[in-house]
Scaffold this motif. Structure first.
Motif, PDB file in Angstrom:
ATOM      1  N   ALA A  96       0.839  -1.201   0.000  1.00 36.54           N
ATOM      2  CA  ALA A  96       0.000   0.000   0.000  1.00 36.54           C
ATOM      3  C   ALA A  96       0.868   1.243   0.000  1.00 36.54           C
ATOM      4  CB  ALA A  96      -0.902   0.007   1.225  1.00 36.54           C
ATOM      5  N   ILE A  97       0.411   2.242  -0.758  1.00 38.53           N
ATOM      6  CA  ILE A  97       1.114   3.527  -0.792  1.00 38.53           C
ATOM      7  C   ILE A  97       0.091   4.628  -0.502  1.00 38.53           C
ATOM      8  CG2 ILE A  97       2.459   5.132  -2.213  1.00 38.53           C
ATOM      9  CD1 ILE A  97       3.510   2.719  -3.781  1.00 38.53           C
ATOM     10  N   VAL A  98       0.384   5.401   0.524  1.00 38.47           N
ATOM     11  CA  VAL A  98      -0.526   6.483   0.928  1.00 38.47           C
ATOM     12  C   VAL A  98       0.166   7.809   0.658  1.00 38.47           C
ATOM     13  CG1 VAL A  98      -1.736   7.536   2.884  1.00 38.47           C
ATOM     14  CG2 VAL A  98      -1.493   5.035   2.762  1.00 38.47           C
ATOM     15  N   ARG A  99      -0.527   8.687  -0.090  1.00 39.45           N
ATOM     16  CA  ARG A  99      -0.020  10.051  -0.261  1.00 39.45           C
ATOM     17  C   ARG A  99      -0.987  10.969   0.464  1.00 39.45           C
ATOM     18  NH1 ARG A  99       0.771   7.662  -5.036  1.00 39.45           N
ATOM     19  NH2 ARG A  99       2.937   7.497  -5.710  1.00 39.45           N
ATOM     20  N   ILE A 141      -3.925   6.018  29.372  1.00 42.26           N
ATOM     21  CA  ILE A 141      -5.188   6.744  29.541  1.00 42.26           C
ATOM     22  C   ILE A 141      -6.294   6.241  28.620  1.00 42.26           C
ATOM     23  CG2 ILE A 141      -3.984   8.836  30.333  1.00 42.26           C
ATOM     24  CD1 ILE A 141      -4.803  10.103  27.571  1.00 42.26           C
ATOM     25  N   GLY A 142      -5.930   5.456  27.599  1.00 41.54           N
ATOM     26  CA  GLY A 142      -6.964   4.964  26.681  1.00 41.54           C
ATOM     27  C   GLY A 142      -6.431   4.721  25.291  1.00 41.54           C
ATOM     28  N   THR A 143      -7.311   4.849  24.312  1.00 47.34           N
ATOM     29  CA  THR A 143      -6.927   4.533  22.931  1.00 47.34           C
ATOM     30  C   THR A 143      -7.299   5.684  21.995  1.00 47.34           C
ATOM     31  OG1 THR A 143      -9.040   3.514  22.406  1.00 47.34           O
ATOM     32  CG2 THR A 143      -7.343   2.058  23.298  1.00 47.34           C
ATOM     33  N   ALA A 144      -6.733   5.649  20.817  1.00 48.65           N
ATOM     34  CA  ALA A 144      -7.062   6.652  19.797  1.00 48.65           C
ATOM     35  C   ALA A 144      -6.995   6.012  18.411  1.00 48.65           C
ATOM     36  CB  ALA A 144      -6.071   7.822  19.867  1.00 48.65           C
ATOM     37  N   ASN A 145      -7.934   6.380  17.557  1.00 47.00           N
ATOM     38  CA  ASN A 145      -7.952   5.916  16.163  1.00 47.00           C
ATOM     39  C   ASN A 145      -8.235   7.114  15.269  1.00 47.00           C
ATOM     40  OD1 ASN A 145      -7.946   2.889  16.527  1.00 47.00           O
ATOM     41  ND2 ASN A 145      -9.718   3.450  17.766  1.00 47.00           N
ATOM     42  N   ILE A 146      -7.419   7.299  14.256  1.00 43.67           N
ATOM     43  CA  ILE A 146      -7.665   8.373  13.289  1.00 43.67           C
ATOM     44  C   ILE A 146      -7.698   7.725  11.902  1.00 43.67           C
ATOM     45  CG2 ILE A 146      -6.778  10.513  12.278  1.00 43.67           C
ATOM     46  CD1 ILE A 146      -5.336  11.010  15.003  1.00 43.67           C
ATOM     47  N   VAL A 147      -8.823   7.892  11.210  1.00 42.48           N
ATOM     48  CA  VAL A 147      -8.958   7.313   9.874  1.00 42.48           C
ATOM     49  C   VAL A 147      -8.925   8.434   8.838  1.00 42.48           C
ATOM     50  CG1 VAL A 147     -10.434   5.973   8.321  1.00 42.48           C
ATOM     51  CG2 VAL A 147     -10.326   5.379  10.743  1.00 42.48           C
ATOM     52  N   CYS A 148      -8.088   8.291   7.836  1.00 36.77           N
ATOM     53  CA  CYS A 148      -8.092   9.235   6.711  1.00 36.77           C
ATOM     54  C   CYS A 148      -8.564   8.478   5.482  1.00 36.77           C
ATOM     55  CB  CYS A 148      -6.691   9.791   6.477  1.00 36.77           C
ATOM     56  SG  CYS A 148      -6.050  10.742   7.852  1.00 36.77           S
ATOM     57  N   ARG A 149      -9.594   9.017   4.854  1.00 29.24           N
ATOM     58  CA  ARG A 149     -10.118   8.380   3.641  1.00 29.24           C
ATOM     59  C   ARG A 149      -9.500   9.016   2.417  1.00 29.24           C
ATOM     60  NH1 ARG A 149     -15.194   8.439   6.392  1.00 29.24           N
ATOM     61  NH2 ARG A 149     -15.599   6.321   7.147  1.00 29.24           N
ATOM     62  N   GLN A 150      -9.518   8.270   1.332  1.00 23.50           N
ATOM     63  CA  GLN A 150      -9.046   8.844   0.071  1.00 23.50           C
ATOM     64  C   GLN A 150      -9.886  10.083  -0.243  1.00 23.50           C
ATOM     65  OE1 GLN A 150      -7.166   6.957  -3.097  1.00 23.50           O
ATOM     66  NE2 GLN A 150      -8.883   7.205  -4.487  1.00 23.50           N
ATOM     67  N   ASN A 151      -9.211  11.140  -0.644  1.00 30.19           N
ATOM     68  CA  ASN A 151      -9.911  12.387  -0.956  1.00 30.19           C
ATOM     69  C   ASN A 151      -9.170  13.090  -2.080  1.00 30.19           C
ATOM     70  OD1 ASN A 151     -11.228  14.790  -1.033  1.00 30.19           O
ATOM     71  ND2 ASN A 151     -10.533  15.510   0.973  1.00 30.19           N
ATOM     72  N   THR A 152      -9.740  12.963  -3.286  1.00 29.06           N
ATOM     73  CA  THR A 152      -9.086  13.597  -4.425  1.00 29.06           C
ATOM     74  C   THR A 152      -9.890  14.798  -4.915  1.00 29.06           C
ATOM     75  OG1 THR A 152     -10.196  12.002  -5.843  1.00 29.06           O
ATOM     76  CG2 THR A 152      -7.933  11.496  -5.237  1.00 29.06           C
ATOM     77  N   VAL A 160     -10.314  17.776  -4.028  1.00 24.48           N
ATOM     78  CA  VAL A 160      -9.910  19.011  -3.354  1.00 24.48           C
ATOM     79  C   VAL A 160      -9.476  20.022  -4.406  1.00 24.48           C
ATOM     80  CG1 VAL A 160      -9.251  18.015  -1.134  1.00 24.48           C
ATOM     81  CG2 VAL A 160      -7.627  17.973  -3.020  1.00 24.48           C
ATOM     82  N   ASP A 161      -9.525  21.302  -4.022  1.00 26.02           N
ATOM     83  CA  ASP A 161      -9.154  22.348  -4.972  1.00 26.02           C
ATOM     84  C   ASP A 161      -7.673  22.286  -5.318  1.00 26.02           C
ATOM     85  OD1 ASP A 161     -11.724  23.179  -4.886  1.00 26.02           O
ATOM     86  OD2 ASP A 161     -11.391  24.729  -3.369  1.00 26.02           O
ATOM     87  N   LYS A 162      -6.874  22.007  -4.307  1.00 27.75           N
ATOM     88  CA  LYS A 162      -5.419  22.008  -4.523  1.00 27.75           C
ATOM     89  C   LYS A 162      -4.895  20.576  -4.417  1.00 27.75           C
ATOM     90  CE  LYS A 162      -5.172  26.428  -2.144  1.00 27.75           C
ATOM     91  NZ  LYS A 162      -4.928  26.988  -0.810  1.00 27.75           N
ATOM     92  N   PRO A 163      -4.038  20.164  -5.362  1.00 26.93           N
ATOM     93  CA  PRO A 163      -3.523  18.787  -5.328  1.00 26.93           C
ATOM     94  C   PRO A 163      -2.745  18.471  -4.055  1.00 26.93           C
ATOM     95  CG  PRO A 163      -2.446  20.101  -7.053  1.00 26.93           C
ATOM     96  CD  PRO A 163      -3.571  20.912  -6.531  1.00 26.93           C
ATOM     97  N   GLU A 164      -2.135  19.495  -3.438  1.00 30.99           N
ATOM     98  CA  GLU A 164      -1.340  19.227  -2.233  1.00 30.99           C
ATOM     99  C   GLU A 164      -2.219  18.877  -1.022  1.00 30.99           C
ATOM    100  OE1 GLU A 164      -1.276  22.076  -3.986  1.00 30.99           O
ATOM    101  OE2 GLU A 164      -1.169  23.844  -2.681  1.00 30.99           O
ATOM    102  N   GLU A 165      -3.525  19.073  -1.170  1.00 29.16           N
ATOM    103  CA  GLU A 165      -4.427  18.737  -0.058  1.00 29.16           C
ATOM    104  C   GLU A 165      -5.050  17.355  -0.223  1.00 29.16           C
ATOM    105  OE1 GLU A 165      -7.149  22.017  -0.019  1.00 29.16           O
ATOM    106  OE2 GLU A 165      -5.632  23.389   0.767  1.00 29.16           O
ATOM    107  N   ALA A 166      -4.701  16.668  -1.301  1.00 31.14           N
ATOM    108  CA  ALA A 166      -5.332  15.374  -1.580  1.00 31.14           C
ATOM    109  C   ALA A 166      -4.765  14.266  -0.705  1.00 31.14           C
ATOM    110  CB  ALA A 166      -5.118  15.015  -3.048  1.00 31.14           C
ATOM    111  N   THR A 167      -5.591  13.263  -0.469  1.00 25.23           N
ATOM    112  CA  THR A 167      -5.128  12.012   0.142  1.00 25.23           C
ATOM    113  C   THR A 167      -5.427  10.909  -0.862  1.00 25.23           C
ATOM    114  OG1 THR A 167      -5.544  12.801   2.381  1.00 25.23           O
ATOM    115  CG2 THR A 167      -5.432  10.415   2.076  1.00 25.23           C
TER     116      THR A 167
END
Lengths: 257, 14
Positions: free
Chosen positions: A135-138, A175-186, A188-195
């Motif tokens: 997998a490759i994530v940008r 103290i507990g747990t944490a989960n952060i999910v980032c979904r693919q997001n293309t 966006v107005d600017k390419p540098e903000e894409a996932t």
């Protein structure tokens, strides 16, 4: 002799800030290809590889390949003396035991030079074969930095999992747990903000957050970061350096025993 | 118990 000139001197300042806390000493290799460096951290858990291609410099001359052993904290001290808009020249004559850094202000009204003593460094160079990653994530580099910082207030390790749903960063602590999910997001107005998530296989790996936070010091170099994951390989966290090359961090995973 | 692997377990000296 070896000489390079970089009008955007701030770039070298940013490179040093990105690696000086991870690596103590390193050999900088100068060849016709460019200016490169590979070094492990002192505990041999992480590796950093830097390449600045010769074409990216305003001037680049390398008569023969040389390797310059440099203490990174000392090089960072010198580069801190350069102004953000300064033009930087790095110069070393054959057979000398020092390298000279020259800083010129954009209006040429201030010119400084610093001579740094070189060291003999017995460093091990590792061969890193090209690999296919599961997998490759940008994603935006600032977002990645924020996630690593936030999670390190909860736990010491991060589990990075890539599935069809997206990329999940998880931690657990006292103290507990944490989960952060980032979904693919293309969309966006600017390419540098894409996932962008390219997944061949689902993958889930555990890494020390201390190192991830250290890699994130390269954030000012690039608006996007690329995270390449395979179940049986170190993760590669790559920051492209505009038009010139890259800084890549390799980090060995943690495994359950 | 989780164990930190070394980068040298993956890449050989060149």
């Amino acid at each position: 002799m070896f000489e390079l000139r970089l009008e955007q001197g701030s770039l070298l300042k940013k490179v040093m800030e990105a690696i000086k806390d991870l690596v103590n000493d390193a050999n900088f290799d100068c060849s016709a290809t460019g200016f490169s460096m590979q070094a492990m951290d002192s505990s041999h858990v992480a590796l950093v590889a830097l390449l600045l291609r010769s074409e990216g410099f305003e001037h680049y001359r390398c008569d023969r390949n040389i390797s310059m052993g440099i203490n990174l904290a000392n090089m960072a001290k010198i580069l801190k003396c350069a102004g953000n808009d300064d033009i930087v020249t790095v110069k070393a004559d054959d057979g000398t035991d020092s390298v000279t850094f020259m800083f010129e202000s954009p209006t040429q009204d201030k010119i400084s030079d610093f001579e740094l003593k070189l060291m003999d460094i017995d460093s091990e160079h590792l061969g890193i074969p090209e690999a296919e990653y599961d997998a490759i994530v940008r994603m935006p580099s600032a977002e990645f930095a924020r996630i690593c910082k936030d999670l390190s207030s909860i736990g010491d390790t991060v589990v990075i999992s890539v599935t069809k749903e997206g990329v999940k960063f998880s931690t657990r602590g006292d103290i507990g747990t944490a989960n952060i999910v980032c979904r693919q997001n293309t969309s966006v107005d600017k390419p540098e903000e894409a996932t962008i998530i390219e997944m061949k296989e689902m993958v889930s790996l555990t890494f020390a957050l201390r190192y991830m936070n250290s890699f994130a010091k390269a954030t000012p170099l690039a608006s996007q970061v690329t995270i390449s994951l395979s179940s049986d390989l170190p993760v590669v966290v790559e920051y492209k350096i505009a038009e010139m090359g890259y800084i890549r961090f390799y980090l060995a995973p943690k495994i359950e025993e | 118990r989780s164990v930190q692997l070394s980068i040298k377990e993956f890449y050989r000296s060149s």
